[in-house]
Design an enzyme around this catalytic site. Structure first.
Site, PDB file in Angstrom:
ATOM      1  N   SER A  56       0.800  -1.230   0.000  1.00 37.48           N
ATOM      2  CA  SER A  56       0.000   0.000   0.000  1.00 37.48           C
ATOM      3  C   SER A  56       0.829   1.274   0.000  1.00 37.48           C
ATOM      4  O   SER A  56       0.262   2.366  -0.155  1.00 37.48           O
ATOM      5  CB  SER A  56      -0.961  -0.007   1.187  1.00 37.48           C
ATOM      6  OG  SER A  56      -2.016  -0.908   0.944  1.00 37.48           O
ATOM      7  N   LYS A  59       0.262   3.459  -2.988  1.00 40.67           N
ATOM      8  CA  LYS A  59      -0.798   4.459  -3.057  1.00 40.67           C
ATOM      9  C   LYS A  59      -0.253   5.886  -3.090  1.00 40.67           C
ATOM     10  O   LYS A  59      -0.850   6.768  -3.724  1.00 40.67           O
ATOM     11  CB  LYS A  59      -1.753   4.294  -1.871  1.00 40.67           C
ATOM     12  CG  LYS A  59      -2.617   3.039  -1.929  1.00 40.67           C
ATOM     13  CD  LYS A  59      -3.486   2.919  -0.699  1.00 40.67           C
ATOM     14  CE  LYS A  59      -4.529   1.819  -0.836  1.00 40.67           C
ATOM     15  NZ  LYS A  59      -3.951   0.466  -0.874  1.00 40.67           N
ATOM     16  N   TYR A 169     -11.417   1.998   3.600  1.00 43.42           N
ATOM     17  CA  TYR A 169     -10.161   1.685   2.919  1.00 43.42           C
ATOM     18  C   TYR A 169     -10.454   0.711   1.785  1.00 43.42           C
ATOM     19  O   TYR A 169     -11.089  -0.325   1.991  1.00 43.42           O
ATOM     20  CB  TYR A 169      -9.198   1.079   3.928  1.00 43.42           C
ATOM     21  CG  TYR A 169      -7.763   1.021   3.464  1.00 43.42           C
ATOM     22  CD1 TYR A 169      -7.128   2.150   2.973  1.00 43.42           C
ATOM     23  CD2 TYR A 169      -7.040  -0.170   3.539  1.00 43.42           C
ATOM     24  CE1 TYR A 169      -5.812   2.102   2.565  1.00 43.42           C
ATOM     25  CE2 TYR A 169      -5.718  -0.233   3.146  1.00 43.42           C
ATOM     26  CZ  TYR A 169      -5.100   0.903   2.651  1.00 43.42           C
ATOM     27  OH  TYR A 169      -3.788   0.850   2.245  1.00 43.42           O
TER      28      TYR A 169
END
Length: 405
Positions: A56, A59, A169
């Site tokens: 992640s 991101k 999320y």
């Protein structure tokens, strides 16, 4: 009294945590910390050139790519994305259950915007984090797996709430990566190479390790915590069990699709260059105005409430990796979690942070950025979270001491 380095070395030697790379610096170049601890594989030591599953942390790079598109005038933050992503037009929202247990739906009233995708306020969640998606897949006769899926079928799910009204999320950054690709008529790898990695001299980050020998040969072998019922993708628990090796690769190799929310693999030291660029506001990636927007609150009142409820879950309050203490005032910026008050590790109000297999922090008030990198499953390992807190507190203390010299 044992030094911080001695305590980290003791932890990796005992296999309480896996091998890690720790990086920190200040905005003026007066303070810099780079150190690798422990093994990369059962037979090789970890070095600063080691590569990791960035998960992640991807991101942040995709957020930067999308904001560059905004700066070029290709799309506005509050423009609906359906013209570029028709898959997101007229989405249905899961509203509940019928008497027979089947799901109920209604059409969304609000259109999904780029700001929604970047701030997890679009209504799109993650399959692994919401049981309603499990039910939805089952009703469709589908069995969901991490591997073996192409990107659109994997992320093209119903919404969990009306866009812009809450927070969950989810896959918004994967969609943002597709948007960047379609707007610029190149894949996300090509885009990031041209507009993010090359401007910073980054050579060892990729979505396709099969095509990048240096990334592949320097990849840190994945570790798991012994004794867990589902050591790959379940939830961690606090225990005295040690770290073990696994042949799990997390992603398909080779992989056809580039997941802007989780798919990058690369060098911790090179990813750190991105943190430094944003901290220094050097103009290589984004304008000062755009960086200011990244560090500005993005959520509605309902979104902040949902984020607070997420952070209050027992899993996170138990000390999961990169968790936030209950009651801390936070919201979402563009790229990460945004702190609205000072935090006990040293973070100041306005700090932006998030984690994947690694955890990163950009604190513009203090002028510090930091990165804790390790390859550890399942996500949220408690012992890793404990060490990340110790690392961050130590870096703040050293940077502040250095600034006083």
């Amino acid at each position: 009294m044992a030094s911080f380095e001695d305590r980290v070395q003791k932890a990796v030697d005992a296999r309480d945590i896996p091998g890690i790379v720790l990086l920190a610096s200040d905005v003026n170049g007066n303070f810099k910390y780079e150190k690798a601890f422990g093994p990369k594989t059962p037979t090789e030591p970890l070095g600063l050139n080691a590569t990791f599953i960035l998960a992640s942390c991807t991101k942040l790079m995709t957020t930067i790519a999308a904001l560059q598109c905004v700066e070029r005038g290709q799309i506005g933050l509050d423009d609906p994305v359906s013209a570029i992503l028709p898959e997101l037009k007229e989405k249905e929202i899961i509203t509940g259950f019928n008497e027979d247990g089947s799901l109920t739906y209604r059409k969304a009233k609000n259109e999904i915007t780029l700001r929604h995708l970047l701030s997890h306020s679009s209504g799109l969640g993650y399959h692994t984090m919401d049981p309603r998606y499990h039910k939805w897949r089952k009703e469709r006769g589908e069995t969901f797996f991490i591997k073996g899926w192409s990107i659109i079928p994997r992320i093209n799910t119903p919404l969990l709430f009306e866009p812009g009204t809450s927070w969950a999320y989810g896959t918004g950054l994967d969609w943002a990566g597709i948007l960047v690709s379609r707007l610029n008529k190149m894949n996300l790898e090509q885009y990031m190479q041209k507009y993010i990695w090359a401007p910073l001299g980054i050579k060892n980050i990729t979505f396709h390790q099969e095509d990048h020998e240096d990334v592949r040969k320097n990849l840190t072998k994945m570790s798991i915590r012994k004794g867990l019922e589902n050591p790959m993708f379940g939830f961690p628990v606090r225990s005295e069990e040690k770290v073990d090796w696994t042949d799990e690769t997390l992603y398909d190799i080779p992989i056809a699709d580039e997941y802007g929310g989780e798919g990058a693999i690369g060098s911790a030291t090179e990813f750190f260059k991105i943190l430094q660029s944003i901290l220094e506001d050097d103009g290589k990636l984004l304008t000062s105005e755009t960086i200011e927007e990244m560090f500005s609150p993005q959520l509605s009142e309902g979104g902040v409430k949902a984020l607070d409820e997420y952070n209050a879950l027992p899993f996170y309050q138990g000390g999961a990796f990169a968790s936030v203490q209950n009651g801390t005032k936070v919201t979402w910026g563009l790229g990460g979690l945004l702190f609205l008050e000072d935090y006990f590790t040293g973070r100041k109000r306005g700090t932006l942070t998030w984690s994947g297999m690694a955890s990163w922090t950009i604190d513009r008030e203090t002028g510090i950025c930091a990165l804790y990198a390790g390859n550890m499953l399942p996500f949220g390992d408690f012992a890793s979270g404990d060490m990340q807190i110790k690392f961050e507190k130590e870096m703040y203390a050293r940077a502040v001491k250095r600034s006083m010299l």
